[in-house]
Design a protein around this motif. Structure first.
Motif, short mmCIF file in Angstrom:
data_model
loop_
_atom_site.label_atom_id
_atom_site.label_comp_id
_atom_site.label_asym_id
_atom_site.label_seq_id
_atom_site.Cartn_x
_atom_site.Cartn_y
_atom_site.Cartn_z
N VAL A 27 0.84 -1.21 0.00
CA VAL A 27 0.00 0.00 0.00
C VAL A 27 0.87 1.25 0.00
O VAL A 27 0.62 2.20 -0.75
CB VAL A 27 -0.95 -0.01 1.21
CG1 VAL A 27 -1.66 1.34 1.35
CG2 VAL A 27 -1.98 -1.12 1.08
N VAL A 28 1.90 1.27 0.83
CA VAL A 28 2.79 2.45 0.92
C VAL A 28 3.52 2.66 -0.40
O VAL A 28 3.56 3.79 -0.93
CB VAL A 28 3.80 2.27 2.08
CG1 VAL A 28 4.85 3.39 2.03
CG2 VAL A 28 3.08 2.30 3.42
N THR A 31 1.12 3.72 -3.21
CA THR A 31 0.71 5.12 -3.01
C THR A 31 1.81 6.08 -3.46
O THR A 31 1.55 7.07 -4.15
CB THR A 31 0.36 5.39 -1.53
OG1 THR A 31 -0.67 4.48 -1.11
CG2 THR A 31 -0.10 6.83 -1.33
N LEU A 32 3.05 5.77 -3.08
CA LEU A 32 4.19 6.59 -3.50
C LEU A 32 4.30 6.62 -5.02
O LEU A 32 4.52 7.68 -5.62
CB LEU A 32 5.48 6.04 -2.90
CG LEU A 32 5.81 6.41 -1.46
CD1 LEU A 32 7.04 5.64 -0.99
CD2 LEU A 32 6.05 7.90 -1.32
N TYR A 33 4.14 5.47 -5.65
CA TYR A 33 4.27 5.37 -7.10
C TYR A 33 3.20 6.21 -7.81
O TYR A 33 3.51 6.96 -8.75
CB TYR A 33 4.15 3.90 -7.51
CG TYR A 33 4.43 3.62 -8.97
CD1 TYR A 33 5.47 4.26 -9.63
CD2 TYR A 33 3.66 2.70 -9.68
CE1 TYR A 33 5.73 3.99 -10.97
CE2 TYR A 33 3.92 2.42 -11.01
CZ TYR A 33 4.96 3.07 -11.65
OH TYR A 33 5.22 2.82 -12.97
N ILE A 34 1.96 6.14 -7.34
CA ILE A 34 0.88 6.92 -7.94
C ILE A 34 1.13 8.42 -7.75
O ILE A 34 0.94 9.23 -8.68
CB ILE A 34 -0.48 6.53 -7.34
CG1 ILE A 34 -0.82 5.07 -7.69
CG2 ILE A 34 -1.58 7.47 -7.83
CD1 ILE A 34 -0.92 4.79 -9.17
N LEU A 35 1.58 8.81 -6.56
CA LEU A 35 1.88 10.22 -6.29
C LEU A 35 3.01 10.73 -7.19
O LEU A 35 2.94 11.85 -7.72
CB LEU A 35 2.25 10.42 -4.82
CG LEU A 35 1.12 10.27 -3.81
CD1 LEU A 35 1.66 10.37 -2.38
CD2 LEU A 35 0.03 11.32 -4.04
#
Length: 297
Positions: A27-28, A31-35
């Protein structure tokens, strides 16, 4: 048959307690990749569509952020796959390709920052010659060379690596970096010498050029009026922050490998997210367009 399979597969051993925190890690990281993809893409889109951002400095920023996207695409998809897998393995040829892509992207960042430093130097110290020197051809040549030169030099290094004999098959890392230097049965003198030459040529020399350019800018701007000093500092500060940020991550990664530390440098994963944040907050024109875009939404 099993022996051949073991020889061609490497184990990524840099994951800490993956069995306990597998889904949290996923999840972390996701999330970082999408951001990273969203933040970088938004600023590139604004530079592409807004005519008042069609200037050399912003074109270099767009190239740098595209490089950040490529950088993250080299690491994150495989990393996400590994987090959900029972075994974190990669073939040696694919590991070499990931390492080649990672270091090409990393070195390209140094060269792009050097081009940006030169752009700021000409803009502030030689304003009358700026339109002639920093024309479109110069900009495109700088951007293309910033990607091609590292690719060529690093390709030579990885061709040398492809011919070495391996005696260890576990990387103490979460992706393929220079830690496969420690997998060789006998360390290659040629690879070591070429690596040092390439490190000096591709990182230290661009950094010296960048520092020299900004020192010249500071010396000249401080002999001018306060408004000129303020403007010079305002335009150069984001580039220096990006340089300091990336240099710390990059050289920390190299030090960990060379000291043969078992510490996995996960901090390098955050770097592509920091570039758009720095430019988005510190560059007034970009920040103004981001606010305008958000208001439209």
């Amino acid at each position: 048959m099993d022996v051949e399979l073991n020889v061609t597969l490497l184990t990524l051993g840099g994951f800490a307690e993956l069995h306990k925190y597998r889904y949290l890690y996923f999840v972390v990281i996701f999330t970082l990749y999408i951001l990273i993809l969203c933040f970088n893409s938004i600023i590139v889109y604004l530079i592409w569509t807004c005519k008042n951002l069609h200037e050399p400095m912003y074109i270099f920023i767009a190239a740098l952020l595209i490089n950040s996207v490529l950088y993250s695409m080299i690491i994150y998809p495989k990393l996400l796959s590994d987090v959900l897998s029972e075994k974190q393995t990669i073939s040696y040829p694919l590991c070499l390709f990931q390492g080649f892509s990672y270091y090409t992207s990393a070195v390209s960042e140094f060269l792009l920052l050097a081009a940006m430093a030169y752009d700021r130097y000409v803009s502030i110290c030689k304003p009358l010659q700026y339109p002639v020197i920093m024309n479109r051809i110069t900009i495109y040549v700088c951007v293309i060379l910033a990607w091609l030169i590292p690719a060529f030099e690093i390709a030579v290094s990885f061709v040398l690596y492809s011919n070495v004999k391996l005696c260890s098959f576990t990387l103490t890392a979460i992706f393929c970096n220079n830690s496969f230097y420690r997998l060789q049965c006998v360390p290659s003198v040629v690879i070591s010498i070429y690596g040092v030459v390439m490190l000096i040529n591709m990182t230290f020399l661009p950094m010296l050029f960048i520092l020299f350019s900004y020192i010249r800018i500071l010396r000249i701007s401080y002999s001018c009026c306060r408004e000129t000093r303020r403007k010079a500092l305002k335009t150069c500060l984001p580039h220096l922050l990006v340089l300091i940020n990336f240099s710390c991550f990059f050289f920390f990664d190299i030090i960990i490998v060379r000291l043969e530390s078992d510490l996995s440098n996960t901090s390098i994963l955050f770097h592509p997210l920091l570039n758009p944040i720095i430019y988005g907050l510190k560059m007034n024109e970009i920040f103004r367009h981001i606010k305008s875009l958000l208001c439209q939404v």
